[in-house]
Design an enzyme around this catalytic site. Structure first.
Site, PDB file in Angstrom:
ATOM      1  N   ARG A 164     -17.860 -18.272  -0.677  1.00  0.00           N
ATOM      2  CA  ARG A 164     -17.915 -17.644   0.658  1.00  0.00           C
ATOM      3  C   ARG A 164     -16.779 -18.061   1.584  1.00  0.00           C
ATOM      4  NH1 ARG A 164     -23.831 -18.402   0.140  1.00  0.00           N
ATOM      5  NH2 ARG A 164     -24.677 -16.386  -0.506  1.00  0.00           N
ATOM      6  N   LYS A 216      -4.493 -10.336   6.543  1.00  0.00           N
ATOM      7  CA  LYS A 216      -4.997  -9.223   5.735  1.00  0.00           C
ATOM      8  C   LYS A 216      -4.891  -9.601   4.266  1.00  0.00           C
ATOM      9  CE  LYS A 216      -4.174  -4.934   8.308  1.00  0.00           C
ATOM     10  NZ  LYS A 216      -3.414  -3.672   8.261  1.00  0.00           N
ATOM     11  N   GLU A 241      10.269  -3.339   6.342  1.00  0.00           N
ATOM     12  CA  GLU A 241       9.190  -3.844   7.194  1.00  0.00           C
ATOM     13  C   GLU A 241       9.734  -4.406   8.514  1.00  0.00           C
ATOM     14  OE1 GLU A 241       6.029  -3.492   6.783  1.00  0.00           O
ATOM     15  OE2 GLU A 241       5.742  -3.052   4.668  1.00  0.00           O
ATOM     16  N   LYS A 279       5.031  -9.436  15.032  1.00  0.00           N
ATOM     17  CA  LYS A 279       3.753  -9.253  14.345  1.00  0.00           C
ATOM     18  C   LYS A 279       2.700 -10.228  14.854  1.00  0.00           C
ATOM     19  CE  LYS A 279       1.310  -8.510  10.107  1.00  0.00           C
ATOM     20  NZ  LYS A 279       1.333  -8.234   8.658  1.00  0.00           N
ATOM     21  N   GLU A 305      -7.849  -5.290  13.602  1.00  0.00           N
ATOM     22  CA  GLU A 305      -7.318  -3.932  13.550  1.00  0.00           C
ATOM     23  C   GLU A 305      -8.273  -2.889  14.133  1.00  0.00           C
ATOM     24  OE1 GLU A 305      -4.366  -2.627  10.298  1.00  0.00           O
ATOM     25  OE2 GLU A 305      -6.176  -1.499   9.829  1.00  0.00           O
ATOM     26  N   ARG A 345      -3.298  -3.184  16.395  1.00  0.00           N
ATOM     27  CA  ARG A 345      -2.746  -3.667  15.129  1.00  0.00           C
ATOM     28  C   ARG A 345      -2.519  -2.535  14.132  1.00  0.00           C
ATOM     29  NH1 ARG A 345      -4.581  -8.859  11.333  1.00  0.00           N
ATOM     30  NH2 ARG A 345      -2.952  -8.516   9.775  1.00  0.00           N
ATOM     31  N   ASN A 391       0.954  -0.218  10.815  1.00  0.00           N
ATOM     32  CA  ASN A 391       0.904   0.608   9.606  1.00  0.00           C
ATOM     33  C   ASN A 391       1.810   1.837   9.704  1.00  0.00           C
ATOM     34  OD1 ASN A 391      -1.140  -0.689   7.813  1.00  0.00           O
ATOM     35  ND2 ASN A 391      -2.410  -0.427   9.632  1.00  0.00           N
ATOM     36  N   HIS A 418       3.032   3.583   6.629  1.00  0.00           N
ATOM     37  CA  HIS A 418       2.127   3.261   5.532  1.00  0.00           C
ATOM     38  C   HIS A 418       1.182   4.409   5.190  1.00  0.00           C
ATOM     39  CE1 HIS A 418       3.711  -0.654   6.471  1.00  0.00           C
ATOM     40  NE2 HIS A 418       3.028  -1.235   5.518  1.00  0.00           N
ATOM     41  N   HIS A 474       1.480   4.923   1.385  1.00  0.00           N
ATOM     42  CA  HIS A 474       0.409   4.603   0.442  1.00  0.00           C
ATOM     43  C   HIS A 474       0.106   5.778  -0.487  1.00  0.00           C
ATOM     44  CE1 HIS A 474      -1.439   1.049   2.928  1.00  0.00           C
ATOM     45  NE2 HIS A 474      -0.312   0.734   2.319  1.00  0.00           N
ATOM     46  N   HIS A 482       6.806  -1.549  -2.567  1.00  0.00           N
ATOM     47  CA  HIS A 482       6.021  -1.216  -1.373  1.00  0.00           C
ATOM     48  C   HIS A 482       6.915  -0.871  -0.179  1.00  0.00           C
ATOM     49  CE1 HIS A 482       2.947  -1.226   1.680  1.00  0.00           C
ATOM     50  NE2 HIS A 482       3.523  -2.244   2.308  1.00  0.00           N
TER      51      HIS A 482
END
Length: 348
Positions: free
Chosen positions: A112, A134, A176, A214, A224, A228, A232, A235, A239, A252
């Site tokens: 956990r 993330k 990025e 960032k 997010e 935030r 993206n 993205h 993606h 990426h």
């Protein structure tokens, strides 16, 4: 009948990001370094000369986005169980964004949740993936659809690792950096237009500015819920491109570069960005040999894939669109016909 469970609390997830030569680091616990064969072959000896721990283990997983899956997570977890790691134990992510995402996710679910440290070795992971907590893996439905928000204990960004970085990987990281400049800092974008990131001192300054940008956004919106999501930019389109090409054709950052060009085209069509500004972004990306074009074979299929994006809902697609240079808009009200017209321009 109702029972109230009060869980209101202030949780301090603060941590330091060190941008400098890796210092000597001591851990009074069991530690596992998670890496891949390529990074281990180049840099593991250097890292081991800097790390001291009660017990130290190396976990090697296959290299590449195609292995960012549950099988690799199972491999990491099995090693932790075999070595009897406990809740005071710690993982070190030693590699690029794939290693960082998987190590973070494994640490978030092992018993956990245990601590982990990021030591990113690619430019992309240094300026983006290692910062913000993330974590996640891919599945057949898309990228990073399984994961958790789990902040690292610390991040160590050592420019030394970039000396062995292939040119394509370097360019993917630049994408990025450009992403953050376009959406949050016009002055930074103009600095990048004039800068030569192949210069070590200039590169270190660019890393610093990107990380500061960032970190500021993450501090305002860790999970997010709003701002935030602007990180993206590029993205949403990128993606889909990665998924269509099986995560093998583009790195990426390369897919994000194409995605930025697509997002810019939509912004221009909506009157949020001037054509001249979109061309400046494209020119900066091409300066570092990043791809800026993509042929869409099936427009409708590409559009439908947007709904698998984490920011979208059952009925609406959320787009991250630049507003000029240095501004950004998050919207879920773009007309489908408008989006399709942009996609069609990439299908010719």
């Amino acid at each position: 009948m109702q029972v109230n469970i009060s869980l209101k609390q202030v949780v301090d997830n603060s941590y330091n990001i060190t941008i400098d030569s890796l210092p000597k680091i001591h851990f009074d616990t069991k530690v596992a370094i998670v890496t891949n064969p390529k990074v281990a072959g180049l840099h593991l000896g250097y890292l081991l000369s800097k790390i001291e721990a009660k017990e130290l283990y190396i976990i090697t997983v296959p290299d590449g986005e195609g292995y960012k899956n549950q099988a690799s997570i199972d491999l990491i977890l099995e090693s932790l169980f075999n070595h009897r790691f406990n809740r005071k134990s710690l993982l070190i992510a030693f590699g690029g964004g794939v290693i960082g995402d998987m190590t973070g996710y494994a640490s978030s679910i092992y018993q956990r949740g245990i601590d982990f440290v990021q030591i990113p070795t690619t430019l992309l992971s240094q300026v983006d993936a290692s910062v913000g907590g993330k974590t996640g893996i891919n599945n057949s439905y898309g990228k990073n659809l399984i994961g958790a928000f789990h902040q690292p204990r610390a991040v160590y960004i050592d420019p030394y690792f970039l000396a062995t970085l292939p040119q394509r990987e370097f360019g993917a990281g630049v994408a990025e950096v450009v992403k953050m400049a376009v959406t949050f800092n016009k002055d930074f974008f103009e600095y990048l237009e004039e800068a030569d990131l192949n210069n070590k001192e200039i590169l270190q300054e660019a890393i610093k500015q990107a990380v500061e940008t960032k970190a500021d956004v993450v501090a305002k919106d860790e999970k997010e819920h709003g701002l935030r999501a602007a990180l993206n930019y590029g993205h949403t389109f990128g993606h889909v491109i990665e998924n269509e090409t099986g995560y093998t054709k583009y790195l990426h950052g390369e897919a994000v570069a194409i995605g930025m060009v697509m997002a810019n085209a939509l912004s221009v069509k909506l009157g949020l960005m001037r054509e001249e500004e979109a061309l400046r972004v494209k020119a900066l990306l091409e300066k570092y040999n990043l791809p800026t074009s993509y042929k869409i074979e099936n427009i409708e299929s590409f559009y439908e894939a947007f709904f698998l994006d984490k920011k979208s809902s059952d009925a609406t697609i959320t787009f991250i669109l630049p507003v000029g240079l240095g501004g950004v808009k998050i919207t879920d009200s773009v007309d489908k016909a408008m989006v399709l017209s942009v996609l069609e321009s990439f299908g010719k």
